[in-house]
Design a protein around this motif. Structure first.
Motif, PDB file in Angstrom:
ATOM      1  N   SER A   1      49.205  34.513  28.605  1.00 47.54           N
ATOM      2  CA  SER A   1      48.795  34.225  29.980  1.00 47.54           C
ATOM      3  C   SER A   1      47.770  33.098  30.032  1.00 47.54           C
ATOM      4  O   SER A   1      47.884  32.170  30.845  1.00 47.54           O
ATOM      5  CB  SER A   1      48.211  35.486  30.619  1.00 47.54           C
ATOM      6  OG  SER A   1      47.657  35.222  31.887  1.00 47.54           O
TER       7      SER A   1
ATOM      8  N   ALA B   1      49.214  36.223  36.857  1.00 45.71           N
ATOM      9  CA  ALA B   1      48.529  37.251  36.057  1.00 45.71           C
ATOM     10  C   ALA B   1      49.596  38.104  35.386  1.00 45.71           C
ATOM     11  O   ALA B   1      50.652  38.348  35.963  1.00 45.71           O
ATOM     12  CB  ALA B   1      47.637  38.123  36.933  1.00 45.71           C
TER      13      ALA B   1
ATOM     14  N   LYS C   1      48.427  29.577  31.858  1.00 45.75           N
ATOM     15  CA  LYS C   1      47.548  29.169  32.960  1.00 45.75           C
ATOM     16  C   LYS C   1      46.828  27.869  32.632  1.00 45.75           C
ATOM     17  O   LYS C   1      46.728  26.973  33.472  1.00 45.75           O
ATOM     18  CB  LYS C   1      46.533  30.280  33.254  1.00 45.75           C
ATOM     19  CG  LYS C   1      47.135  31.500  33.920  1.00 45.75           C
ATOM     20  CD  LYS C   1      46.125  32.627  34.053  1.00 45.75           C
ATOM     21  CE  LYS C   1      45.103  32.350  35.118  1.00 45.75           C
ATOM     22  NZ  LYS C   1      45.662  32.481  36.490  1.00 45.75           N
ATOM     23  N   GLY C   2      46.342  27.779  31.391  1.00 49.81           N
ATOM     24  CA  GLY C   2      45.626  26.564  31.005  1.00 49.81           C
ATOM     25  C   GLY C   2      46.501  25.329  31.073  1.00 49.81           C
ATOM     26  O   GLY C   2      46.101  24.291  31.610  1.00 49.81           O
TER      27      GLY C   2
ATOM     28  N   SER D   1      51.930  29.198  41.439  1.00 51.73           N
ATOM     29  CA  SER D   1      50.910  28.305  40.906  1.00 51.73           C
ATOM     30  C   SER D   1      50.200  28.988  39.749  1.00 51.73           C
ATOM     31  O   SER D   1      50.060  30.218  39.709  1.00 51.73           O
ATOM     32  CB  SER D   1      49.909  27.917  41.993  1.00 51.73           C
ATOM     33  OG  SER D   1      49.250  29.059  42.487  1.00 51.73           O
ATOM     34  N   ALA D   2      49.749  28.194  38.796  1.00 50.41           N
ATOM     35  CA  ALA D   2      49.131  28.736  37.591  1.00 50.41           C
ATOM     36  C   ALA D   2      47.874  29.536  37.901  1.00 50.41           C
ATOM     37  O   ALA D   2      47.565  30.509  37.205  1.00 50.41           O
ATOM     38  CB  ALA D   2      48.802  27.602  36.627  1.00 50.41           C
ATOM     39  N   ASP D   3      47.155  29.165  38.933  1.00 47.68           N
ATOM     40  CA  ASP D   3      45.882  29.841  39.202  1.00 47.68           C
ATOM     41  C   ASP D   3      46.061  31.270  39.710  1.00 47.68           C
ATOM     42  O   ASP D   3      45.143  32.089  39.587  1.00 47.68           O
ATOM     43  CB  ASP D   3      45.020  29.026  40.163  1.00 47.68           C
ATOM     44  CG  ASP D   3      45.698  28.803  41.511  1.00 47.68           C
ATOM     45  OD1 ASP D   3      46.934  28.912  41.580  1.00 47.68           O
ATOM     46  OD2 ASP D   3      44.973  28.518  42.488  1.00 47.68           O
ATOM     47  N   VAL D   4      47.233  31.617  40.256  1.00 46.78           N
ATOM     48  CA  VAL D   4      47.435  32.979  40.760  1.00 46.78           C
ATOM     49  C   VAL D   4      48.232  33.844  39.785  1.00 46.78           C
ATOM     50  O   VAL D   4      48.338  35.050  39.964  1.00 46.78           O
ATOM     51  CB  VAL D   4      48.146  32.980  42.130  1.00 46.78           C
ATOM     52  CG1 VAL D   4      47.339  32.208  43.146  1.00 46.78           C
ATOM     53  CG2 VAL D   4      49.555  32.423  42.026  1.00 46.78           C
TER      54      VAL D   4
ATOM     55  N   LEU E   1      47.458  24.549  34.819  1.00 49.56           N
ATOM     56  CA  LEU E   1      46.375  23.931  35.571  1.00 49.56           C
ATOM     57  C   LEU E   1      46.120  22.500  35.103  1.00 49.56           C
ATOM     58  O   LEU E   1      45.892  21.596  35.916  1.00 49.56           O
ATOM     59  CB  LEU E   1      45.099  24.770  35.444  1.00 49.56           C
ATOM     60  CG  LEU E   1      45.130  26.130  36.154  1.00 49.56           C
ATOM     61  CD1 LEU E   1      43.931  26.977  35.741  1.00 49.56           C
ATOM     62  CD2 LEU E   1      45.157  25.937  37.664  1.00 49.56           C
TER      63      LEU E   1
ATOM     64  N   ASP F   1      49.160  20.489  36.167  1.00 52.50           N
ATOM     65  CA  ASP F   1      49.476  20.650  37.590  1.00 52.50           C
ATOM     66  C   ASP F   1      50.962  20.973  37.781  1.00 52.50           C
ATOM     67  O   ASP F   1      51.659  20.333  38.574  1.00 52.50           O
ATOM     68  CB  ASP F   1      49.095  19.394  38.383  1.00 52.50           C
ATOM     69  CG  ASP F   1      49.118  19.643  39.889  1.00 52.50           C
ATOM     70  OD1 ASP F   1      48.949  20.814  40.294  1.00 52.50           O
ATOM     71  OD2 ASP F   1      49.315  18.673  40.655  1.00 52.50           O
TER      72      ASP F   1
END
Length: 249
Positions: free
Chosen positions: A76, A219, A80-81, A214-217, A84, A87
């Protein structure tokens, strides 16, 4: 369309690159090292071997759980890294779905088994129809005995054999053979563990269907509490019982 697949949900760690339904490269290992030691070096080696510019990737597909809590966190964090930094979106692929995809085209019931400890497995029940993965039972955590009984009923009803795969097979093979009285088989070493390629292929399907986030959400989906969380809840409940009984410590 270029999809980077990541899987560190179980004993195996893997990375793969799929471009327009073609597997360009894959790196898999299952050998005595933590995924924090292997995942990024494998990605770097794949990048070097296929001369991959990470900025040309359209999405990152990651095995999103269930599985090893530590492994899922590593996968994860990596997804995510990268998402982000580049993009680009993430395709959250259910681990058990991707594991079942190893047996693409198989004619029977496909039952992945991932050892969840305490007599339970992470599992699901699948089959293929007209070239598509059909989910008969969504991924879940359940007791081995309960799963065997459900599988037996379903196999008899549908007249299909059962094919098992996953790291739970060595743990529960004898138990399944003891309980099941319908034809069942166990996948060979060539296709019985997680593959990042399967994650990437399903990720490509997700991307074409618009099932990205999106990567920021993003989990991971654990399905169960961690052992530490379960032990803390048990300790809290024991303390409440003592308090109700008028016993204080």
């Amino acid at each position: 369309m270029r999809i980077l697949g990541l899987d560190s949900s179980g004993l195996v760690a893997g990375v793969a690159l799929v471009e327009d339904s073609l597997l360009i490269g894959e790196y898999t290992t299952d050998y005595k090292k933590t995924h924090s030691q292997t995942l990024l070096p494998m990605l770097d080696e794949l990048k070097r071997m296929v001369e991959l510019d990470l900025h040309t990737i359209d999405a990152i597909a990651v095995a999103a759980g269930p599985g090893s809590f530590t492994g899922l966190r590593i996968g994860s964090a990596t997804a995510k890294g990268l998402g982000l930094a580049l993009d680009i979106p993430v395709a959250a692929v259910p681990t058990v779905d991707a594991l079942a995809y190893n047996l693409y085209g198989a004619g029977g019931l496909i039952c992945p088994l991932m050892d969840a400890r305490r007599g339970q497995v992470y599992t699901g029940i699948y089959t293929f129809a007209e070239g598509k993965l059909q989910i008969l039972k969504e991924q879940c955590a359940m007791a081995v005995e309960e799963l065997a009984e459900e599988l037996g009923r379903l196999a008899e009803k549908r007249g299909q054999e059962i094919i098992f795969l996953g790291d739970g097979v060595p743990v529960y093979r004898e138990k399944m053979q003891e309980i099941l009285h319908v034809p069942h088989y166990f996948a060979p070493a060539s296709c019985n563990r997680q593959r990042a390629a399967c994650v990437a292929v399903l990720g490509e399907e997700y991307a074409r269907a618009g099932r990205l986030m999106s990567a920021d959400v993003f989990a991971p989906e654990y399905l169960r509490l961690s052992q530490a969380e379960r032990e803390r809840m048990e300790a809290d409940e024991a303390h409440r019982e003592l308090m109700r009984a008028g016993i204080t410590r």
